[in-house]
Scaffold this active site. Structure first.
Site, short mmCIF file in Angstrom:
data_model
loop_
_atom_site.label_atom_id
_atom_site.label_comp_id
_atom_site.label_asym_id
_atom_site.label_seq_id
_atom_site.Cartn_x
_atom_site.Cartn_y
_atom_site.Cartn_z
N HIS A 23 92.67 -4.38 69.95
CA HIS A 23 92.50 -4.41 68.49
C HIS A 23 92.98 -3.12 67.83
O HIS A 23 93.07 -2.06 68.47
CB HIS A 23 91.03 -4.65 68.13
CG HIS A 23 90.11 -3.56 68.60
ND1 HIS A 23 90.01 -2.34 67.96
CD2 HIS A 23 89.25 -3.49 69.64
CE1 HIS A 23 89.13 -1.58 68.58
NE2 HIS A 23 88.66 -2.25 69.61
N GLY A 24 93.26 -3.22 66.54
CA GLY A 24 93.65 -2.04 65.77
C GLY A 24 92.48 -1.07 65.61
O GLY A 24 91.34 -1.37 65.97
N GLU B 150 83.47 -6.19 74.13
CA GLU B 150 83.61 -4.85 74.72
C GLU B 150 82.45 -4.59 75.68
O GLU B 150 81.40 -5.25 75.62
CB GLU B 150 83.63 -3.81 73.58
CG GLU B 150 83.62 -2.35 74.00
CD GLU B 150 84.84 -1.94 74.81
OE1 GLU B 150 85.00 -2.47 75.93
OE2 GLU B 150 85.59 -1.06 74.35
N HIS C 66 89.34 -5.51 73.78
CA HIS C 66 88.84 -4.15 73.60
C HIS C 66 89.27 -3.28 74.78
O HIS C 66 89.66 -3.79 75.83
CB HIS C 66 87.32 -4.18 73.50
CG HIS C 66 86.81 -5.15 72.49
ND1 HIS C 66 86.55 -4.79 71.19
CD2 HIS C 66 86.55 -6.48 72.58
CE1 HIS C 66 86.14 -5.86 70.52
NE2 HIS C 66 86.13 -6.89 71.34
N GLY C 67 89.17 -1.98 74.60
CA GLY C 67 89.67 -1.06 75.61
C GLY C 67 89.14 -1.33 77.00
O GLY C 67 89.89 -1.38 77.98
N ASN C 68 87.82 -1.50 77.14
CA ASN C 68 87.24 -1.65 78.47
C ASN C 68 87.39 -3.06 79.02
O ASN C 68 87.55 -3.23 80.24
CB ASN C 68 85.76 -1.24 78.45
CG ASN C 68 85.60 0.26 78.38
OD1 ASN C 68 86.06 0.99 79.24
ND2 ASN C 68 84.96 0.73 77.31
N ARG D 257 86.43 -6.79 64.90
CA ARG D 257 87.64 -5.98 65.05
C ARG D 257 88.69 -6.69 65.89
O ARG D 257 89.89 -6.55 65.64
CB ARG D 257 87.31 -4.60 65.61
CG ARG D 257 86.55 -4.56 66.93
CD ARG D 257 86.01 -3.14 67.16
NE ARG D 257 85.39 -2.92 68.45
CZ ARG D 257 84.11 -3.12 68.72
NH1 ARG D 257 83.31 -3.61 67.79
NH2 ARG D 257 83.61 -2.82 69.92
#
Length: 228
Positions: free
Chosen positions: A9-10, A87, A182-184, A60
């Site tokens: 996501h941004g 996330e 998400h990042g993770n 997000r």
């Protein structure tokens, strides 16, 4: 050949403020909206045609995917949103500054919480208003399935069974799907597809606005991957 398009996501409001987000449902910043438009333009320029989309239930990721599909002119594809793609849950760290927390924790402990594979932050108390139990989005989910904290390993055990059982298992030859995550949750997917060890994944990052495409054969084995 099958294609799996992964996007982060941004920029979110808490990304900008350098706060632990986890399951907290924060929105995109104006920069985050621009990030999503740029990702959509890149995918359109590549001639990517999507068949389905997936995101977590956090806004997000949802808004990022909506903007990408609008930019690509492909808003009519079916989209599934599922909490199992959320996330990683950061427990009591959620809402805390990643800088100011060093007044409470050593750098080594903070690094272990952020990058360590099996380390869980302290769990939210049952009556903590940040607990997912109190969020209407999760009203139909049994409480014992909703985390109050997670390690990256916990996130892997939540995300990967859903990925393999509900997404990859129904991916047909010549189909392309997109996951806005998400990042993770993206890190654990990379761990799965790239066969990374617990130690190796600690050094892997999936940056805001990044796009990664996996090409899979008919047996869902990775043929190649490319960053866009």
């Amino acid at each position: 050949m099958k294609k799996l398009v992964l996007v982060r996501h941004g920029q979110s409001l808490w990304n900008k403020q350098n706060l632990f987000s986890g399951w907290t449902d924060v929105d995109l910043t104006s920069q985050g909206v621009e990030d999503a438009h740029l990702m959509g333009k890149k995918l359109k320029e590549k001639g990517i045609v999507l068949n389905r989309g997936y995101s977590s239930v956090l806004k997000r990721a949802i808004v990022t995917l909506d903007i990408i599909l609008e930019e690509m002119g492909q808003k009519d594809i079916p989209v599934t949103r599922d909490w199992r793609l959320n996330e990683r849950h950061y427990g009591k760290l959620q809402g805390k500054s990643k800088v100011d927390i060093l007044d409470e924790l050593s750098w080594e402990q903070l690094h272990s919480y952020r990058r360590g594979y099996c380390t869980r932050p302290a769990a939210l108390e049952l009556d903590d208003p940040r607990n997912a139990y109190f969020d209407p989005k999760y009203i139909s989910i049994p409480k014992d399935q909703l985390p109050r904290t997670e390690s990256l390993d916990d996130a892997y055990k939540r995300v990967i069974p859903y990925l393999t059982g509900n997404i990859i298992s129904v991916l047909q030859d010549n189909e392309t799907i997109i996951l806005s995550l998400h990042g993770n949750t993206l890190r654990v997917i990379l761990k799965y597809f790239d066969n990374l060890s617990d130690n190796e994944i600690e050094g892997v990052e999936f940056a805001i606005g990044d796009i990664l495409v996996y090409n899979l054969d008919s047996d869902n084995t990775v043929i190649s991957k490319e960053h866009i």
